[in-house]
Design a protein around this motif. Sequence first.
Motif, PDB file in Angstrom:
ATOM      1  N   ARG A   1     -18.841  62.266-106.915  1.00 59.60           N
ATOM      2  CA  ARG A   1     -17.918  62.822-105.921  1.00 59.60           C
ATOM      3  C   ARG A   1     -18.674  63.654-104.884  1.00 59.60           C
ATOM      4  NH1 ARG A   1     -14.064  67.260-106.204  1.00 59.60           N
ATOM      5  NH2 ARG A   1     -14.662  67.616-108.374  1.00 59.60           N
ATOM      6  N   LEU A   2     -19.664  64.429-105.345  1.00 54.81           N
ATOM      7  CA  LEU A   2     -20.464  65.234-104.423  1.00 54.81           C
ATOM      8  C   LEU A   2     -21.208  64.344-103.435  1.00 54.81           C
ATOM      9  CD1 LEU A   2     -21.744  67.859-103.417  1.00 54.81           C
ATOM     10  CD2 LEU A   2     -23.428  67.675-105.272  1.00 54.81           C
ATOM     11  N   PHE A   3     -21.827  63.289-103.948  1.00 53.99           N
ATOM     12  CA  PHE A   3     -22.577  62.399-103.059  1.00 53.99           C
ATOM     13  C   PHE A   3     -21.651  61.702-102.074  1.00 53.99           C
ATOM     14  CE2 PHE A   3     -24.416  58.269-101.924  1.00 53.99           C
ATOM     15  CZ  PHE A   3     -25.588  58.689-101.345  1.00 53.99           C
ATOM     16  N   GLN A   4     -20.464  61.301-102.531  1.00 57.79           N
ATOM     17  CA  GLN A   4     -19.522  60.643-101.625  1.00 57.79           C
ATOM     18  C   GLN A   4     -19.096  61.576-100.494  1.00 57.79           C
ATOM     19  OE1 GLN A   4     -16.504  59.406-104.445  1.00 57.79           O
ATOM     20  NE2 GLN A   4     -17.335  57.330-104.588  1.00 57.79           N
ATOM     21  N   MET A   5     -18.885  62.857-100.822  1.00 58.06           N
ATOM     22  CA  MET A   5     -18.517  63.829 -99.791  1.00 58.06           C
ATOM     23  C   MET A   5     -19.666  64.013 -98.798  1.00 58.06           C
ATOM     24  SD  MET A   5     -16.644  66.575-102.318  1.00 58.06           S
ATOM     25  CE  MET A   5     -16.143  67.755-101.063  1.00 58.06           C
ATOM     26  N   ILE A   6     -20.887  64.101 -99.317  1.00 63.63           N
ATOM     27  CA  ILE A   6     -22.062  64.261 -98.452  1.00 63.63           C
ATOM     28  C   ILE A   6     -22.269  63.021 -97.593  1.00 63.63           C
ATOM     29  CG2 ILE A   6     -24.588  64.413 -98.465  1.00 63.63           C
ATOM     30  CD1 ILE A   6     -24.354  66.230-100.908  1.00 63.63           C
ATOM     31  N   ASN A   7     -22.039  61.857 -98.197  1.00 61.65           N
ATOM     32  CA  ASN A   7     -22.309  60.597 -97.517  1.00 61.65           C
ATOM     33  C   ASN A   7     -21.338  60.316 -96.382  1.00 61.65           C
ATOM     34  OD1 ASN A   7     -24.168  58.453 -97.478  1.00 61.65           O
ATOM     35  ND2 ASN A   7     -22.680  57.073 -98.408  1.00 61.65           N
ATOM     36  N   GLU A   8     -20.230  61.030 -96.331  1.00 62.41           N
ATOM     37  CA  GLU A   8     -19.281  60.869 -95.233  1.00 62.41           C
ATOM     38  C   GLU A   8     -19.813  61.498 -93.942  1.00 62.41           C
ATOM     39  OE1 GLU A   8     -16.375  59.182 -95.085  1.00 62.41           O
ATOM     40  OE2 GLU A   8     -16.901  58.434 -97.068  1.00 62.41           O
ATOM     41  N   LEU A   9     -20.774  62.397 -94.055  1.00 59.62           N
ATOM     42  CA  LEU A   9     -21.347  63.067 -92.884  1.00 59.62           C
ATOM     43  C   LEU A   9     -22.578  62.291 -92.393  1.00 59.62           C
ATOM     44  CD1 LEU A   9     -21.287  66.768 -94.141  1.00 59.62           C
ATOM     45  CD2 LEU A   9     -19.669  65.692 -92.566  1.00 59.62           C
ATOM     46  N   PRO A  10     -22.786  62.215 -91.095  1.00 62.06           N
ATOM     47  CA  PRO A  10     -24.038  61.618 -90.582  1.00 62.06           C
ATOM     48  C   PRO A  10     -25.225  62.472 -91.028  1.00 62.06           C
ATOM     49  CG  PRO A  10     -22.418  61.900 -88.814  1.00 62.06           C
ATOM     50  CD  PRO A  10     -21.902  62.663 -89.990  1.00 62.06           C
ATOM     51  N   THR A  11     -26.361  61.836 -91.234  1.00 63.57           N
ATOM     52  CA  THR A  11     -27.562  62.595 -91.574  1.00 63.57           C
ATOM     53  C   THR A  11     -28.034  63.376 -90.353  1.00 63.57           C
ATOM     54  OG1 THR A  11     -29.070  60.819 -90.936  1.00 63.57           O
ATOM     55  CG2 THR A  11     -28.240  60.805 -93.207  1.00 63.57           C
TER      56      THR A  11
END
Length: 256
Positions: free
Chosen positions: A122-132
């Motif tokens: 869930r943490l990675f999915q939330m982070i992955n929604e943001l552009p790098t």
Amino acid sequence: MEGITHPIPRTVEEVFSDFRGRRAGLIKALTNDMVKFYQTCDPEKENLCLYGLPNETWEVNLPVEEVPPELPEPALGINFARDGMQEKDWVSLVAVHSDSWLLSVAFYFGARFGFGKNERKRLFQMINELPTIFEVVSGNAKQSKDLSVNNNNSKSKPSGVKSRQSESLTKVAKMSSPAPKEEEEEEDESEDESEDDEQGAVCGACGDNYGTDEFWICCDACEKWFHGKCVKITPAKAEHIKHYKCPTCSNKRARP
């Protein structure tokens, strides 16, 4: 360093909030505050790191002294490569390292407070929604990650010193994996040509002879070869350098 005055995140939402705040600070450093950030990263200073803080600010500072550190540390010595690269390439390199650091901090908190498989996902999915940060800095934030990777891989490598470096590194790889017989003759010819240029060369910094098991880089100004470790240039940094100038040539240019 920082982190002592900020509350330690313990839930997925808190870790993500911490990640988002640090990310915002790093983006400011590499965009709106670029002039200040560039001037702060003086190559004449000691190893410097770029820190993103949870309150959406940033700072350039020395690494922490305690071992191991309270939090994972950012890339060390970002200031050393500043004058040896084009500004755009240097900023992109710092952005890539900053993205890696953000992930390491987030999952450090996850490991510290025992996040399970579902929480980590869930943490990675939330982070992955943001552009790098790299996507934001390079202007590719609206493109998909796969497209961004393909574009980076399709870029042609700069000529001159970079191609000679690639030949040198390729020779090291060939030592561990022999080439097919039908390709050996052509490769031998290209190796002979590059060896004529490189064999017998000595490092302009330490004076040691050339070795195929070491990373070397050639100065485009004086055409002297240097051990990467002697001039603090790694293969990763060299990939972003189009025209390299050794410390001596860089100092000559800086003098009035």
